[in-house]
Write a protein that holds these residues in place. Structure first.
Motif, PDB file in Angstrom:
ATOM      1  N   UNK A 197       0.867  -1.206  -0.126  1.00 52.89           N
ATOM      2  CA  UNK A 197      -0.018   0.013   0.036  1.00 52.89           C
ATOM      3  C   UNK A 197       0.809   1.077   0.078  1.00 52.89           C
ATOM      4  N   UNK A 198       1.880   1.170   0.677  1.00 49.35           N
ATOM      5  CA  UNK A 198       2.884   2.492   0.807  1.00 49.35           C
ATOM      6  C   UNK A 198       3.479   2.767  -0.431  1.00 49.35           C
ATOM      7  N   UNK A 199       3.808   1.772  -1.167  1.00 44.98           N
ATOM      8  CA  UNK A 199       4.627   1.776  -2.493  1.00 44.98           C
ATOM      9  C   UNK A 199       3.569   2.311  -3.543  1.00 44.98           C
ATOM     10  N   UNK A 200       2.276   1.705  -3.540  1.00 48.75           N
ATOM     11  CA  UNK A 200       1.285   2.022  -4.454  1.00 48.75           C
ATOM     12  C   UNK A 200       0.768   3.476  -4.151  1.00 48.75           C
ATOM     13  N   UNK A 201       0.980   3.876  -3.063  1.00 52.14           N
ATOM     14  CA  UNK A 201       0.349   5.443  -2.884  1.00 52.14           C
ATOM     15  C   UNK A 201       1.548   6.428  -3.266  1.00 52.14           C
ATOM     16  N   UNK A 202       2.780   5.613  -2.772  1.00 51.12           N
ATOM     17  CA  UNK A 202       4.044   6.788  -3.636  1.00 51.12           C
ATOM     18  C   UNK A 202       3.925   6.847  -5.193  1.00 51.12           C
ATOM     19  N   UNK A 203       3.392   5.880  -5.713  1.00 51.94           N
ATOM     20  CA  UNK A 203       3.014   5.806  -7.335  1.00 51.94           C
ATOM     21  C   UNK A 203       2.033   6.633  -7.595  1.00 51.94           C
ATOM     22  N   UNK A 204       1.259   7.039  -6.805  1.00 55.09           N
ATOM     23  CA  UNK A 204      -0.008   7.697  -6.991  1.00 55.09           C
ATOM     24  C   UNK A 204      -1.247   6.997  -7.250  1.00 55.09           C
ATOM     25  N   UNK A 205      -1.199   5.759  -6.618  1.00 51.69           N
ATOM     26  CA  UNK A 205      -2.300   4.867  -7.272  1.00 51.69           C
ATOM     27  C   UNK A 205      -3.129   4.661  -6.119  1.00 51.69           C
ATOM     28  N   UNK A 206      -3.848   5.619  -5.587  1.00 53.46           N
ATOM     29  CA  UNK A 206      -4.681   5.628  -4.254  1.00 53.46           C
ATOM     30  C   UNK A 206      -5.760   4.503  -4.286  1.00 53.46           C
ATOM     31  N   UNK A 207      -6.209   4.232  -5.661  1.00 58.56           N
ATOM     32  CA  UNK A 207      -7.513   3.271  -5.362  1.00 58.56           C
ATOM     33  C   UNK A 207      -6.604   1.860  -5.120  1.00 58.56           C
ATOM     34  N   UNK A 208      -5.619   1.436  -5.710  1.00 60.92           N
ATOM     35  CA  UNK A 208      -4.909   0.224  -5.302  1.00 60.92           C
ATOM     36  C   UNK A 208      -4.299   0.199  -3.763  1.00 60.92           C
ATOM     37  N   UNK A 209      -3.880   1.337  -3.382  1.00 60.99           N
ATOM     38  CA  UNK A 209      -3.354   1.488  -2.109  1.00 60.99           C
ATOM     39  C   UNK A 209      -4.391   1.227  -1.058  1.00 60.99           C
ATOM     40  N   UNK A 210      -5.586   1.885  -1.203  1.00 67.39           N
ATOM     41  CA  UNK A 210      -6.658   1.582  -0.529  1.00 67.39           C
ATOM     42  C   UNK A 210      -7.128   0.271  -0.406  1.00 67.39           C
ATOM     43  N   UNK A 211      -6.879  -0.740  -1.473  1.00 69.40           N
ATOM     44  CA  UNK A 211      -7.505  -1.943  -1.710  1.00 69.40           C
ATOM     45  C   UNK A 211      -6.531  -2.710  -0.711  1.00 69.40           C
ATOM     46  N   UNK A 212      -4.889  -2.439  -0.619  1.00 70.67           N
ATOM     47  CA  UNK A 212      -4.278  -3.176   0.001  1.00 70.67           C
ATOM     48  C   UNK A 212      -4.242  -2.970   1.415  1.00 70.67           C
ATOM     49  N   UNK A 213      -4.622  -1.488   1.724  1.00 75.32           N
ATOM     50  CA  UNK A 213      -4.812  -1.230   3.235  1.00 75.32           C
ATOM     51  C   UNK A 213      -5.871  -2.029   4.077  1.00 75.32           C
ATOM     52  N   UNK A 214      -7.064  -2.315   2.974  1.00 79.73           N
ATOM     53  CA  UNK A 214      -8.247  -2.978   3.512  1.00 79.73           C
ATOM     54  C   UNK A 214      -7.785  -4.454   3.595  1.00 79.73           C
ATOM     55  N   UNK A 215      -6.846  -5.055   2.644  1.00 80.59           N
ATOM     56  CA  UNK A 215      -6.605  -6.434   3.012  1.00 80.59           C
ATOM     57  C   UNK A 215      -5.587  -6.596   4.197  1.00 80.59           C
ATOM     58  N   UNK A 216      -4.912  -5.550   4.364  1.00 73.76           N
ATOM     59  CA  UNK A 216      -4.004  -5.644   5.540  1.00 73.76           C
ATOM     60  C   UNK A 216      -4.770  -5.862   6.635  1.00 73.76           C
ATOM     61  N   UNK A 217      -5.815  -5.057   6.888  1.00 71.84           N
ATOM     62  CA  UNK A 217      -6.897  -5.109   8.046  1.00 71.84           C
ATOM     63  C   UNK A 217      -7.807  -6.378   8.221  1.00 71.84           C
ATOM     64  N   UNK A 218      -7.917  -6.906   7.034  1.00 72.46           N
ATOM     65  CA  UNK A 218      -8.701  -8.206   7.232  1.00 72.46           C
ATOM     66  C   UNK A 218      -8.004  -9.512   7.044  1.00 72.46           C
ATOM     67  N   UNK A 219      -6.483  -9.223   6.960  1.00 75.46           N
ATOM     68  CA  UNK A 219      -5.724 -10.653   6.786  1.00 75.46           C
ATOM     69  C   UNK A 219      -5.509 -11.111   8.055  1.00 75.46           C
ATOM     70  N   UNK A 220      -5.886 -10.502   9.301  1.00 72.36           N
ATOM     71  CA  UNK A 220      -5.761 -11.297  10.507  1.00 72.36           C
ATOM     72  C   UNK A 220      -4.312 -11.308  11.039  1.00 72.36           C
ATOM     73  N   UNK A 221      -3.951 -12.392  11.727  1.00 74.88           N
ATOM     74  CA  UNK A 221      -2.645 -12.560  12.389  1.00 74.88           C
ATOM     75  C   UNK A 221      -2.320 -13.793  11.601  1.00 74.88           C
ATOM     76  N   UNK A 222      -0.888 -13.445  11.053  1.00 76.16           N
ATOM     77  CA  UNK A 222      -0.082 -14.434  10.158  1.00 76.16           C
ATOM     78  C   UNK A 222       0.483 -15.559  10.916  1.00 76.16           C
ATOM     79  N   UNK A 223       0.443 -16.577  10.469  1.00 77.44           N
ATOM     80  CA  UNK A 223       0.893 -17.764  11.042  1.00 77.44           C
ATOM     81  C   UNK A 223       1.800 -18.458  10.204  1.00 77.44           C
ATOM     82  N   UNK A 224       2.987 -18.823  10.544  1.00 78.03           N
ATOM     83  CA  UNK A 224       3.939 -19.823   9.584  1.00 78.03           C
ATOM     84  C   UNK A 224       3.509 -20.934   9.155  1.00 78.03           C
TER      85      UNK A 224
END
Length: 224
Positions: A197-224
C-alpha cells in the motif's frame, strides 16, 4: 513460544549440578494466576529431581522466558551453556533476552555466536538480518535474508525483508516485484499488504493502495 530443540543424551557424571541453582527459587508471583504458580512449582520440582536435568532445566527456562521472568530464564540458559557450550539454542535464547532488555550489542554478539555454532539455524539469520536492516546495514541484511531463504526457500519474512532492502536502496522495481509476489503467495501476511500500500500510494495509485490497506486489516494474524 520458542520450541525446545533436541539435546545431546545426558550422563550424570558429566553434569555439574549446582547446590544453589538460582532458578530453583520461585519468583515473585503476586497478582499472577494460580495456574502459573503451579506450573512453575511443578517444573522446578522436576528440575530438582530429574535424572535428565538438561531437558528439565530447558523446559523451566522456556516457562520463565515466556512469562517475563528474564533473570530466572537467563540463569537457566547460562547454566545450560556451561554444560553444553556447543549447543546453539542456549545462545539464541540468551540473545532473545538481550533483545527484550534493549541490550543490542550483546544481542548481536549472541546471534553471531548462534550462527557460528549452527549455520543452519534459520531463526538466528532472520533476527540478524532484521537488526542489520533496522540499523541501515542493507548489504549485510540482504546477505542474511538470503541465507535464511537457502534454509527456508519460501519464507515470507525473508522476502519481505529483501523487498524493504531494495526499497531503501532505491531499487523500486525490484521492491515492487518482490512485494507483489508476496501478497499473491502469502495473502494472509498483513505487513506485506501494508508495504505494498505504501509503494502504491507513492506511485499515486490511491485506489490500489486503499485496496491493500483493506486487505491488511482483514488479513488477521499471520502464522508460519
Amino acid at each position: 513460544m520458542i520450541a525446545v530443540a533436541a539435546v545431546v543424551a545426558w550422563h550424570r557424571h558429566r553434569i555439574q549440578w549446582p547446590s544453589q541453582a538460582p532458578w530453583l527459587a520461585l519468583p515473585d508471583l503476586k497478582g499472577k494466576p494460580g495456574v502459573l504458580a503451579r506450573l512453575l512449582s511443578d517444573a522446578q520440582d522436576i528440575a530438582k529431581s530429574s535424572p535428565h536435568p538438561i531437558e528439565s532445566v530447558a523446559e523451566l527456562g522456556l516457562l520463565y522466558q515466556a512469562n517475563g521472568y528474564g533473570a530466572q530464564a537467563e540463569a537457566c540458559w547460562r547454566w545450560l551453556r556451561e554444560q553444553q557450550p556447543n549447543n546453539a539454542h542456549w545462545c539464541y535464547y540468551l540473545a532473545e533476552l538481550r533483545r527484550a532488555a534493549s541490550d543490542y550489542p550483546a544481542m548481536v554478539a549472541l546471534l553471531r555466536q548462534t550462527t557460528e555454532l549452527a549455520p543452519d539455524y534459520a531463526p538466528a539469520w532472520l533476527k540478524l538480518a532484521e537488526w542489520e536492516l533496522k540499523t541501515g546495514q542493507t548489504d549485510a541484511a540482504a546477505r542474511d535474508y538470503r541465507r535464511r531463504i537457502v534454509l527456508l526457500p519460501n519464507d515470507p519474512y525473508a522476502f519481505l525483508g529483501l523487498a524493504r532492502v531494495a526499497r531503501q536502496n532505491g531499487q523500486n522495481d525490484e521492491a515492487r516485484q518482490l512485494v507483489g509476489q508476496l501478497v499473491r503467495d502469502h495473502p494472509d501476511l498483513p505487513s506485506a499488504h501494508n508495504l505494498y500500500a505504501e509503494m502504491l500510494a507513492a506511485e499515486g495509485d490511491e485506489t490500489a493502495a486503499l485496496r491493500e490497506r483493506q486487505r491488511c486489516r482483514t488479513a488477521g494474524r499471520f502464522r508460519e
